[in-house]
Design an enzyme around this catalytic site. Sequence first.
Site, PDB file in Angstrom:
ATOM      1  CG  ASP A   5      -1.978  -1.262   1.056  1.00  0.00           C
ATOM      2  OD1 ASP A   5      -2.858  -0.811   0.347  1.00  0.00           O
ATOM      3  OD2 ASP A   5      -1.903  -2.033   1.922  1.00  0.00           O
ATOM      4  CG  HIS A  52      -1.881   3.776  -2.145  1.00  0.00           C
ATOM      5  ND1 HIS A  52      -2.931   3.582  -2.828  1.00  0.00           N
ATOM      6  CD2 HIS A  52      -2.193   3.125  -0.979  1.00  0.00           C
ATOM      7  CE1 HIS A  52      -3.856   2.747  -2.151  1.00  0.00           C
ATOM      8  NE2 HIS A  52      -3.315   2.285  -1.157  1.00  0.00           N
ATOM      9  CG  ASP A  99      -3.485  -1.010  -3.883  1.00  0.00           C
ATOM     10  OD1 ASP A  99      -3.702  -1.493  -4.931  1.00  0.00           O
ATOM     11  OD2 ASP A  99      -4.434  -0.654  -2.869  1.00  0.00           O
ATOM     12  CG  ASN A 127      -7.863  -2.340  -4.493  1.00  0.00           C
ATOM     13  OD1 ASN A 127      -6.776  -2.578  -3.693  1.00  0.00           O
ATOM     14  ND2 ASN A 127      -8.613  -1.581  -4.170  1.00  0.00           N
ATOM     15  CG  HIS A 128      -6.045   1.945  -5.639  1.00  0.00           C
ATOM     16  ND1 HIS A 128      -6.186   2.965  -5.492  1.00  0.00           N
ATOM     17  CD2 HIS A 128      -6.754   1.347  -4.366  1.00  0.00           C
ATOM     18  CE1 HIS A 128      -7.079   3.596  -4.513  1.00  0.00           C
ATOM     19  NE2 HIS A 128      -7.400   2.672  -3.993  1.00  0.00           N
ATOM     20  CG  HIS A 166      -4.088  -5.823  -2.449  1.00  0.00           C
ATOM     21  ND1 HIS A 166      -3.211  -4.917  -1.942  1.00  0.00           N
ATOM     22  CD2 HIS A 166      -5.159  -5.263  -2.849  1.00  0.00           C
ATOM     23  CE1 HIS A 166      -3.596  -3.786  -1.764  1.00  0.00           C
ATOM     24  NE2 HIS A 166      -4.872  -3.743  -2.252  1.00  0.00           N
ATOM     25  CG  ASP A 206      -7.200  -3.875   0.179  1.00  0.00           C
ATOM     26  OD1 ASP A 206      -7.171  -2.505   0.000  1.00  0.00           O
ATOM     27  OD2 ASP A 206      -8.458  -4.589  -0.101  1.00  0.00           O
TER      28      ASP A 206
END
Length: 457
Positions: free
Chosen positions: A9, A11, A50, A85-86, A152, A183
């Site tokens: 994560d 990001h 992610d 998922n992102h 994830h 996640d």
Amino acid sequence: MTRVIHTGDTHIGYQQYNSPERRRDFLEAFRSVVEDAVADDVDAVIHAGDLFHDRRPSLVDLQGTVEILRTLSAADIPFLAVVGNHESKRDAQWLDLFADLGLATRLGAEPVVVDDVAVYGLDFVPRSRREDLEYEFDPVPAEADHATLVSHGLFEPFAHADWDTDTVLAASTVDFDAVLLGDNHKPDTAEVRDTWITYCGSTERASASEREDRGYNLVDFDDEVAISRRGLTDTREFVFVDVDLAEGEGVDRVQERVRQHDLADAVVIVTVEGEGRPITPAAIEELAIDRGALVARVNDRRELPDEDEDVSVSFADPDAAVRERVRELGLSDAALEIDETVRTDDLADANVRERVERRVRDLLEDDASALEPAPDREPADDDVTTVADELDTEEADSSGGEADGETEPTAADGDGGAATDEDGTVADAADGSGEGDARTDDDADADVDTASLGDFA
């Protein structure tokens, strides 16, 4: 002993609060993790999804990521990862590109052996497609003494869960010693079926609800599995100013509390509760910026009465007009579902576009004709409903429940406080974001200088 860093994560590319500095912060947090990995000479860095905030990261973010991964490669530390998922794309993934460059390994059903640990991977899978999963993995190689799964999603027994961990472990063809997850942005560890299940948390605060320090996990595989937590000390400082206004207090009291903090280069989150007078958020945010804050946001959680004079205005019923028009369109079940997603109040406005895009993609992947009109459906059919119909029903049910002295539980009851979206996005009841994935404060990130795999051909 085999030691790995478990992170996720990150990001990268998230321009939080529409701030270029915050966008750089997410990349630099990932760099800090890699620098720690090199300094500690760990056996691998495992990323639980992610890596990017968006499936179309900018060229600057891609170049920065490649540079960081080359640092790992130069130190002979493998980078093993799954897709979150992102960042998930319908075709080739960014991880595949990094693998082609020799900078990463995308985990899957075939194990990657790190010293004496067999590492498997399971990319993010939407809820609508999980029933078809068989959890079949290749056998553990003879030279491996341990096996771990990297995935994830929002797994039980943690908050906002929609994935049954017990089912995954029972159905898997491999007995895992640990499951390393991404996640949920809140770090946590539990034991299920004698297997350690752990979230590493995010490396930067993707929402104002993520107050705890950011960091990653260190996982040691020896006679037993040991999981420890290490914080990141160089991330952007967040200053949380919580003000409970007494009756008669107002903006002066809030500004007084803000002045008590060192705000230099910080993200300042002011939360106002209590019985005081109405305040003007802009005045407070301007004060924080003048005192050196990078970003300032005010969350007034009070429900204040309208002090203006009562004005009587009547309009035609818009819900009735929407209901009639939607029925005339003869929409398919899938289209009606999208209509509900757009109009419901349960989803933060900032998350609607992304939620709809992902849901449409999932629907079309399952059935290419999912959004075609339903010509046999008549406006008077009982199954033709709109969000307005459902709200009317809910209000009627709610009124009936109150008459009987009963109330329905809300998201704030118990340990709740957040609603989980179809794709795993968790929306906090207070500010539209929570500790789960994408638990982001806004999606104003513009797609500037985007790139595709074709740019590297």
